[in-house]
Design a protein around this motif. Structure first.
Motif, PDB file in Angstrom:
ATOM      1  N   GLN A 110       2.224   1.627  -3.457  1.00 38.52           N
ATOM      2  CA  GLN A 110       1.177   2.142  -4.335  1.00 38.52           C
ATOM      3  C   GLN A 110       1.011   3.646  -4.154  1.00 38.52           C
ATOM      4  O   GLN A 110       0.803   4.376  -5.121  1.00 38.52           O
ATOM      5  N   GLN A 133       0.432  -7.856  -8.746  1.00 39.33           N
ATOM      6  CA  GLN A 133       0.379  -6.408  -8.903  1.00 39.33           C
ATOM      7  C   GLN A 133      -0.483  -6.094 -10.122  1.00 39.33           C
ATOM      8  O   GLN A 133      -0.345  -6.725 -11.162  1.00 39.33           O
ATOM      9  N   TYR A 149      -1.597  -3.032 -12.655  1.00 44.10           N
ATOM     10  CA  TYR A 149      -1.176  -1.699 -13.087  1.00 44.10           C
ATOM     11  C   TYR A 149      -2.324  -0.966 -13.783  1.00 44.10           C
ATOM     12  O   TYR A 149      -3.279  -1.584 -14.259  1.00 44.10           O
ATOM     13  N   SER A 151       0.840  -1.210   0.000  1.00 48.22           N
ATOM     14  CA  SER A 151       0.000   0.000   0.000  1.00 48.22           C
ATOM     15  C   SER A 151       0.869   1.252   0.000  1.00 48.22           C
ATOM     16  O   SER A 151       0.573   2.223  -0.693  1.00 48.22           O
ATOM     17  N   LEU A 176       0.909   1.857 -10.219  1.00 50.14           N
ATOM     18  CA  LEU A 176       0.338   0.684  -9.562  1.00 50.14           C
ATOM     19  C   LEU A 176      -1.100   0.983  -9.143  1.00 50.14           C
ATOM     20  O   LEU A 176      -1.351   1.840  -8.305  1.00 50.14           O
ATOM     21  N   LYS A 177      -2.028   0.280  -9.763  1.00 48.21           N
ATOM     22  CA  LYS A 177      -3.448   0.475  -9.466  1.00 48.21           C
ATOM     23  C   LYS A 177      -3.842  -0.269  -8.196  1.00 48.21           C
ATOM     24  O   LYS A 177      -4.637   0.216  -7.398  1.00 48.21           O
TER      25      LYS A 177
END
Length: 135
Positions: free
Chosen positions: A38, A108, A110, A35, A85-86
């Motif tokens: 991100q 991950q 994206y 997190s 990074l979604k």
């Protein structure tokens, strides 16, 4: 009124236990670190890297600062290749028999729609799960 106060205290206690317990597992800890990645909070991300070894606290702090600077410079560019990074998803967690190490598999996701599956070795150091970046 007393019931309302007791109920509020009980809810607060449950929320605090839930918040604390998320990092008490390898996958919970990795989720916290991912997190931070991100959010591009590289300092927080590097708090999850095991640099203990035989290093002094000052050397550990310097190593984490070096990692954060490197991630800020190079990691951000790498993330931008896929639009950032979604999100991420924890796929599995395998804790070793001794309970001191684990492998967490994750995906991950994206912003450009690509996905990458990977795994991270985790080690428990002083009751805290950290990412093991050694070979």
């Amino acid at each position: 009124m007393k019931k309302f106060i007791y109920f509020g205290m009980m809810v607060a206690a449950v929320l605090m236990m839930a918040a604390c317990s998320s990092d008490s597992t390898p996958s919970g800890a990795l989720k916290t670190y991912m997190s931070a990645l991100q959010d591009r909070d590289y300092e927080k991300f590097t708090e999850g890297i095991n640099v203990s070894g035989k290093a002094t606290p000052e050397e550990q702090k310097a190593a984490r600062a070096t990692f954060a600077a490197l991630l800020s410079e190079k990691g951000g560019k790498e993330l931008d290749k896929n639009g950032g990074l979604k999100g991420f998803e924890i796929l599995s967690e395998e804790i070793a028999e001794d309970g001191k190490s684990a492998i967490v598999k994750f995906k991950q996701i994206y912003n450009d729609g690509t996905e990458k599956e990977d795994e991270q070795k985790m080690v428990e150091v002083d009751g805290k799960w950290l990412m093991d970046i050694s070979k």
